[in-house]
Design an enzyme around this catalytic site. Structure first.
Site, mmCIF file in Angstrom:
data_model
loop_
_atom_site.group_PDB
_atom_site.id
_atom_site.type_symbol
_atom_site.label_atom_id
_atom_site.label_comp_id
_atom_site.label_asym_id
_atom_site.label_seq_id
_atom_site.Cartn_x
_atom_site.Cartn_y
_atom_site.Cartn_z
ATOM 1 N N CYS A 112 40.742 51.592 32.254
ATOM 2 C CA CYS A 112 40.355 50.764 33.403
ATOM 3 C C CYS A 112 38.931 50.230 33.289
ATOM 4 O O CYS A 112 38.563 49.307 34.022
ATOM 5 C CB CYS A 112 40.504 51.547 34.697
ATOM 6 S SG CYS A 112 42.123 52.267 34.898
ATOM 7 N N HIS A 235 36.168 48.646 40.533
ATOM 8 C CA HIS A 235 37.535 48.756 40.028
ATOM 9 C C HIS A 235 38.444 49.107 41.201
ATOM 10 O O HIS A 235 38.152 50.007 41.984
ATOM 11 C CB HIS A 235 37.573 49.837 38.940
ATOM 12 C CG HIS A 235 38.948 50.249 38.541
ATOM 13 N ND1 HIS A 235 39.966 49.351 38.350
ATOM 14 C CD2 HIS A 235 39.484 51.479 38.313
ATOM 15 C CE1 HIS A 235 41.071 50.011 38.017
ATOM 16 N NE2 HIS A 235 40.802 51.292 37.991
ATOM 17 N N ASN A 265 46.521 49.242 41.543
ATOM 18 C CA ASN A 265 45.552 49.449 40.460
ATOM 19 C C ASN A 265 46.089 48.775 39.194
ATOM 20 O O ASN A 265 47.053 49.258 38.603
ATOM 21 C CB ASN A 265 45.365 50.961 40.251
ATOM 22 C CG ASN A 265 44.419 51.280 39.105
ATOM 23 O OD1 ASN A 265 44.023 50.404 38.339
ATOM 24 N ND2 ASN A 265 44.070 52.553 38.976
#
Ligand code: UT7
Length: 310
Positions: A112, A235, A265
């Site tokens: 990520c 994020h 996500n």
């Protein structure tokens, strides 16, 4: 002259999967998912759409928005942990489709935090006058490595792509500071064997600490105070983690990017996707000071402080 982000692009697959859809498949509830993660729905790519297809769409848009042609790109960096194949890389696949015949190409594996790693790498090549333009894509098709029977992970993730072109920008604009880091000791908390396996609580604790620390660190490295930051793009993993970072910077709610409710996500794609929506809806303007911060499997993390504009 500093390197900055010259243009942005994104791709969200059209298929929406809501929390209610998941309620029908696994032992979970819309109430649990919303209150623990902030997610309301996510986008899932169909069987015909692979990682490289989403990367290509986002990249094409980024080139248009940066107003450069594919043959001007010197390097393509694709941050992904869900490539179409282990080789050839997604970056070479989109090099061919874009017609970026002068570009070198490689994929980056930093989960990520991958988009942060990609932009920082691009900055080095641009500011050393090695390449004029570097295309950076963050892209994931996490749905293909998600165990749709595992409620611990199935509710969290989505598919998508975000892209940018890194090149020189004018005046005092551009990337003011960055931070990258890794702690391989935490690798066991978030792994891909057959499917994504996660110790949610450990990742949560790490993320809350690291996001706040890194956001503050890049602000200080840029010679700025918290009050100078106009906008935070964390994020988009979990609204509670994002809020913790926002509170560390002392920013009001409206000064934080939020798209986790719409897309879930999307790992390496989440920061550029969120930024595209912020630009389109007027939340980010020229000369704003933006902090971007990400964390992910590895464990890895990365942050940037940018004065926005070309
Ligand atoms: O990009 C990085 C990717 N990873 C992350 O960002 C994950 C970071 N961690 C998190 O976001 C949170 O830890 C989660 C959202 C994964 C979990 O939230 P939590 O508040 O840490 O919940 P928990 O793991 O402490 O679980 C609480 C309860 C448990 O039940 P018991 O043991 O208390 O009876 C779980 O079994 O919630 C249960 N649970 C669920 N219930 C309904 C776990 N998943 C679900 C679910 N629906 N989907």
């Amino acid at each position: 002259m500093r390197a900055g982000l010259l243009g942005m692009g994104k791709y969200n697959p059209p298929q929406v999967v809501t929390n209610q859809d998941l309620e029908k498949r696994i032992d979970t509830s819309d109430e649990w998912i919303r209150s623990r993660t902030g997610i309301e729905e996510r986008r899932i790519a169909d069987d015909q759409t692979n990682t490289s297809d989403m990367a290509f769409e986002a990249a094409k848009q980024a080139l248009e928005s940066a107003e450069i042609s594919a043959d001007q790109i010197g390097l393509i960096l694709v941050a992904t942990v869900t490539p179409d194949h282990s080789f050839p890389s997604v970056s070479t696949m989109i090099q061919e489709r874009l017609g970026a015949k002068n570009a070198a190409a490689m994929d980056i594996s930093a989960a990520c935090a991958g988009f942060m790693y990609g932009v920082v790498t691009a900055k080095q090549f641009v500011e050393s006058n090695t390449y004029d333009y570097v295309l950076v894509v963050g892209v994931e098709k996490l749905s293909k490595i998600t165990d749709w029977e595992d409620r611990n992970t199935a509710v969290l993730f989505g598919d998508g792509a975000g892209a940018t072109v890194v090149g020189k920008v004018s005046g005092d604009r551009g990337i003011l500071s960055f931070e990258l880091g890794a702690d391989g000791g935490g690798g066991k908390y978030l792994m891909h064997n057959k499917f994504i396996e996660m110790n949610g609580r450990e990742v949560f604790k790490f993320a809350v600490r690291q996001m706040g620390e890194s956001a503050l660190a890049v602000t200080e490295k840029a010679g700025l105070a918290k009050e100078d930051v106009d906008f935070l793009i964390p994020h988009q993993a979990n609204i509670r983690i994002m809020e913790a970072a926002r509170e560390r910077l002392g920013l009001p709610v409206e000064k934080m990017s939020k798209s986790v409710h719409k897309y879930g996500n999307t790992s390496a794609a989440s920061i550029p996707i969120s930024l595209v929506d912020d630009l389109a809806e007027g939340r980010v303007k020229d000369d704003d000071v933006i902090v971007m911060v990400g964390f992910g499997s590895g464990l890895t993390w990365g942050a940037l402080c940018i004065k926005w504009g070309k």
